[in-house]
Design a protein around this motif. Structure first.
Motif, PDB file in Angstrom:
ATOM      1  N   GLY A  19       6.063  -3.422  13.009  1.00  0.00           N
ATOM      2  CA  GLY A  19       5.484  -3.632  11.682  1.00  0.00           C
ATOM      3  C   GLY A  19       5.374  -2.336  10.911  1.00  0.00           C
ATOM      4  N   ARG A  20       4.926  -1.292  11.583  1.00  0.00           N
ATOM      5  CA  ARG A  20       4.792   0.030  10.962  1.00  0.00           C
ATOM      6  C   ARG A  20       6.156   0.561  10.524  1.00  0.00           C
ATOM      7  N   SER A  46       0.319 -20.986  -0.652  1.00  0.00           N
ATOM      8  CA  SER A  46       0.340 -19.853   0.277  1.00  0.00           C
ATOM      9  C   SER A  46       1.720 -19.590   0.861  1.00  0.00           C
ATOM     10  N   ASP A  47       2.541 -20.633   1.022  1.00  0.00           N
ATOM     11  CA  ASP A  47       3.887 -20.435   1.556  1.00  0.00           C
ATOM     12  C   ASP A  47       4.719 -19.488   0.698  1.00  0.00           C
ATOM     13  N   ARG A  48       4.368 -19.372  -0.581  1.00  0.00           N
ATOM     14  CA  ARG A  48       5.149 -18.546  -1.513  1.00  0.00           C
ATOM     15  C   ARG A  48       4.501 -17.199  -1.810  1.00  0.00           C
ATOM     16  N   CYS A  49       3.406 -16.908  -1.112  1.00  0.00           N
ATOM     17  CA  CYS A  49       2.687 -15.659  -1.352  1.00  0.00           C
ATOM     18  C   CYS A  49       2.974 -14.640  -0.256  1.00  0.00           C
ATOM     19  N   THR A  50       3.025 -13.381  -0.647  1.00  0.00           N
ATOM     20  CA  THR A  50       3.039 -12.289   0.320  1.00  0.00           C
ATOM     21  C   THR A  50       1.606 -11.799   0.450  1.00  0.00           C
ATOM     22  N   MET A  51       1.000 -11.996   1.603  1.00  0.00           N
ATOM     23  CA  MET A  51      -0.415 -11.696   1.783  1.00  0.00           C
ATOM     24  C   MET A  51      -0.648 -10.193   1.944  1.00  0.00           C
ATOM     25  N   ASN A  52      -1.525  -9.652   1.095  1.00  0.00           N
ATOM     26  CA  ASN A  52      -1.812  -8.223   1.149  1.00  0.00           C
ATOM     27  C   ASN A  52      -2.356  -7.799   2.505  1.00  0.00           C
ATOM     28  N   LYS A  53      -3.186  -8.664   3.106  1.00  0.00           N
ATOM     29  CA  LYS A  53      -3.783  -8.307   4.398  1.00  0.00           C
ATOM     30  C   LYS A  53      -2.702  -8.067   5.444  1.00  0.00           C
ATOM     31  N   THR A  54      -1.635  -8.889   5.410  1.00  0.00           N
ATOM     32  CA  THR A  54      -0.552  -8.728   6.378  1.00  0.00           C
ATOM     33  C   THR A  54       0.153  -7.388   6.173  1.00  0.00           C
ATOM     34  N   LEU A  55       0.371  -7.018   4.917  1.00  0.00           N
ATOM     35  CA  LEU A  55       1.006  -5.729   4.627  1.00  0.00           C
ATOM     36  C   LEU A  55       0.127  -4.575   5.085  1.00  0.00           C
ATOM     37  N   PRO A  59       0.829  -1.211   0.000  1.00  0.00           N
ATOM     38  CA  PRO A  59       0.000   0.000   0.000  1.00  0.00           C
ATOM     39  C   PRO A  59       0.861   1.257   0.000  1.00  0.00           C
ATOM     40  N   SER A  60       0.253   2.348  -0.410  1.00  0.00           N
ATOM     41  CA  SER A  60       0.950   3.640  -0.425  1.00  0.00           C
ATOM     42  C   SER A  60       0.847   4.303   0.940  1.00  0.00           C
ATOM     43  N   ILE A  61       1.905   4.972   1.341  1.00  0.00           N
ATOM     44  CA  ILE A  61       1.909   5.668   2.634  1.00  0.00           C
ATOM     45  C   ILE A  61       0.759   6.662   2.717  1.00  0.00           C
ATOM     46  N   LYS A  62       0.501   7.366   1.629  1.00  0.00           N
ATOM     47  CA  LYS A  62      -0.514   8.431   1.668  1.00  0.00           C
ATOM     48  C   LYS A  62      -1.933   7.892   1.765  1.00  0.00           C
ATOM     49  N   ASN A  63      -2.127   6.596   1.456  1.00  0.00           N
ATOM     50  CA  ASN A  63      -3.478   6.028   1.500  1.00  0.00           C
ATOM     51  C   ASN A  63      -3.768   5.228   2.770  1.00  0.00           C
ATOM     52  N   MET A  91       0.500  -4.259   8.847  1.00  0.00           N
ATOM     53  CA  MET A  91       1.784  -3.646   9.178  1.00  0.00           C
ATOM     54  C   MET A  91       1.774  -2.155   8.882  1.00  0.00           C
ATOM     55  N   ALA A  92       1.196  -1.784   7.754  1.00  0.00           N
ATOM     56  CA  ALA A  92       1.163  -0.378   7.361  1.00  0.00           C
ATOM     57  C   ALA A  92       0.450   0.488   8.397  1.00  0.00           C
ATOM     58  N   MET A  93      -0.587  -0.074   9.029  1.00  0.00           N
ATOM     59  CA  MET A  93      -1.360   0.677  10.010  1.00  0.00           C
ATOM     60  C   MET A  93      -0.862   0.490  11.437  1.00  0.00           C
ATOM     61  N   GLY A  94       0.186  -0.314  11.602  1.00  0.00           N
ATOM     62  CA  GLY A  94       0.681  -0.556  12.950  1.00  0.00           C
ATOM     63  C   GLY A  94      -0.232  -1.451  13.761  1.00  0.00           C
ATOM     64  N   ILE A  95      -0.938  -2.358  13.079  1.00  0.00           N
ATOM     65  CA  ILE A  95      -1.858  -3.275  13.746  1.00  0.00           C
ATOM     66  C   ILE A  95      -1.129  -4.592  14.021  1.00  0.00           C
ATOM     67  N   PRO A  96      -0.991  -5.000  15.266  1.00  0.00           N
ATOM     68  CA  PRO A  96      -0.407  -6.322  15.541  1.00  0.00           C
ATOM     69  C   PRO A  96      -1.356  -7.399  15.033  1.00  0.00           C
ATOM     70  N   PHE A  97      -0.836  -8.553  14.680  1.00  0.00           N
ATOM     71  CA  PHE A  97      -1.689  -9.568  14.074  1.00  0.00           C
ATOM     72  C   PHE A  97      -1.320 -10.959  14.553  1.00  0.00           C
ATOM     73  N   VAL A  98      -2.235 -11.887  14.320  1.00  0.00           N
ATOM     74  CA  VAL A  98      -2.016 -13.307  14.585  1.00  0.00           C
ATOM     75  C   VAL A  98      -2.094 -14.030  13.259  1.00  0.00           C
ATOM     76  N   ALA A  99      -1.155 -14.941  12.992  1.00  0.00           N
ATOM     77  CA  ALA A  99      -1.098 -15.614  11.692  1.00  0.00           C
ATOM     78  C   ALA A  99      -0.531 -17.008  11.838  1.00  0.00           C
ATOM     79  N   PHE A 100      -0.783 -17.827  10.817  1.00  0.00           N
ATOM     80  CA  PHE A 100      -0.118 -19.109  10.709  1.00  0.00           C
ATOM     81  C   PHE A 100       1.252 -18.872  10.056  1.00  0.00           C
ATOM     82  N   PRO A 101       2.234 -19.745  10.286  1.00  0.00           N
ATOM     83  CA  PRO A 101       3.628 -19.456   9.903  1.00  0.00           C
ATOM     84  C   PRO A 101       3.955 -19.760   8.441  1.00  0.00           C
TER      85      PRO A 101
END
Length: 379
Positions: free
Chosen positions: A355-356, A289-298, A184-188, A301-311
């Motif tokens: 993350g942020r 999925s092991d080879r994907c960068t998940m947009n939701k995770t990004l 995502p873009s910083i400005k958005n 991170m962009a918003m400084g939201i801590p998260f729970v995920a599978f490895p």
């Protein structure tokens, strides 16, 4: 010219960011994408021409994919022909999935048009997860991927795993590949609110492969263990599996607990995202999925939201230290990790801050777009 089949533009954030970056750098940019909902067939947004084609979906099961792709190929072919008559095309960027768009651009390749493959997804691995390890389907998917690589002059990869595939399976030279992440873009980025009520959220596509059911199971487990006074729950997104998820929500008697917003954009999206205190990335481990960068995770991170995920492998590479990773498919562990982040405010704030910081220093679109423009300038 940018061509995408599986999502409308500007809703497809990656493609829209690419189009705007190139347009702002002086390129004459047009985009061909499917027509969804109230989309019009042609409009100009922020200097970018957007042409949309209609897709017919009257069949069920696997046949719906064949019908959709045939209509998409026809629509893309027709739009390319119209645009090329008005102004000769110099470069066509095709974005997967699916890996059949090479069929629409082969004639232009032979006439001297440069082809860029924007490699969003590993289609053979995705098909295997959706339909099982069918040998004939696997051969077909690999063949389409190989053809797409072979007609491409340059390849854009979303991460290192995709780049490795382009080299190993596609035979692409490393010098002809550029990694441009779907950041995502910083400005958005919405400004994050910090309400007294804790909100546990999922944001993203609701597809069969996205593991959203594990978020639902984790919510149910959390409520059984702790009640629903500790937190509220939100599901931001939509997709082809939403019907099944709604059934599961009703079966588990969570209809009044989980707020399902559907697909959001603009200010409405920013408003809902700003309310999330803890994010959930429930994508399960597999060869895709092991080879994907998940947009939701990004986004988290962009918003400084801590998260729970599978490895997942790529998620660990990019986001380790920004969230809590629990055993794959263990929704009980996921619920316990959510409670840990609620109770340990210092840990929660630390993970969100790290993350942020990583987003601002490395991952943001402002850093990524320079690599995209450099690739185009070198064509």
């Amino acid at each position: 010219m940018i061509v995408v089949e599986n999502m409308s533009v500007p809703a497809d954030r990656r493609v829209w960011n690419e189009a705007l970056a190139l347009s702002n750098d002086g390129y004459n940019v047009s985009v061909i994408s499917p027509c969804h909902g109230s989309d019009v067939e042609h409009e100009i947004l922020e200097g970018v021409n957007i042409y949309r084609f209609k897709i017919r979906n009257s069949m069920k099961g696997k046949l719906q994919y064949i019908e959709e792709y045939l209509w998409a190929l026809k629509g893309i072919r027709d739009k390319l022909r119209i645009i090329h008559k008005r102004m000769p095309i110099d470069v066509i960027q095709i974005c997967n999935p699916p890996d059949i768009l090479f069929l629409s651009v082969i004639p232009y390749k032979f006439s001297g048009v440069k082809i860029i493959f924007d490699h969003h997804d590993l289609a053979p691995e995705m098909a295997a997860e959706k339909f099982g390890n069918n040998r004939a389907l696997k051969f077909l998917m690999l063949a389409c991927e190989w053809m797409t690589f072979k007609i491409s002059d340059k390849v854009i990869s979303t991460n290192q795993s995709h780049k490795d595939i382009a080299i190993r399976r596609g035979g692409i030279k490393e010098s002809d590949i550029e990694i441009v992440m779907s950041a995502p873009s910083i400005k958005n980025i919405p400004k994050r609110n910090r309400p007294d009520n804790i909100c546990i959220g999922y944001m993203g596509i609701v597809g069969e492969q996205d593991g959203v059911e594990y978020y639902i199971y984790a919510v149910k487990t959390f409520i059984m263990l702790y009640g629903n006074e500790k937190a509220s729950f939100k599901l931001i997104g939509d997709g082809p599996y939403m019907g099944e998820i709604n059934k599961l929500i009703n079966e588990l008697e969570l209809g009044s607990i989980i707020e399902c917003t559907g697909f959001l954009k603009g200010e409405e999206y920013r408003s809902h995202m700003s309310q999330i205190s803890i994010g959930v990335s429930p994508d399960t481990k597999n060869n895709y999925s092991d080879r994907c960068t998940m947009n939701k995770t990004l986004e988290y991170m962009a918003m400084g939201i801590p998260f729970v995920a599978f490895p997942l492998d790529e998620t660990l590479k990019i986001a380790e230290g920004s969230g809590i990773f629990v055993e794959d498919r263990n929704y009980i562990a996921m619920a316990l990790a959510i409670r840990k982040l609620i109770d340990d405010k210092l840990l929660s704030e630390k993970l969100g801050r790290l993350g942020r910081e990583k987003f601002l220093s490395e991952i943001n679109w402002e850093n990524q777009k320079s690599k995209l423009i450099s690739l185009y300038n070198g064509m």
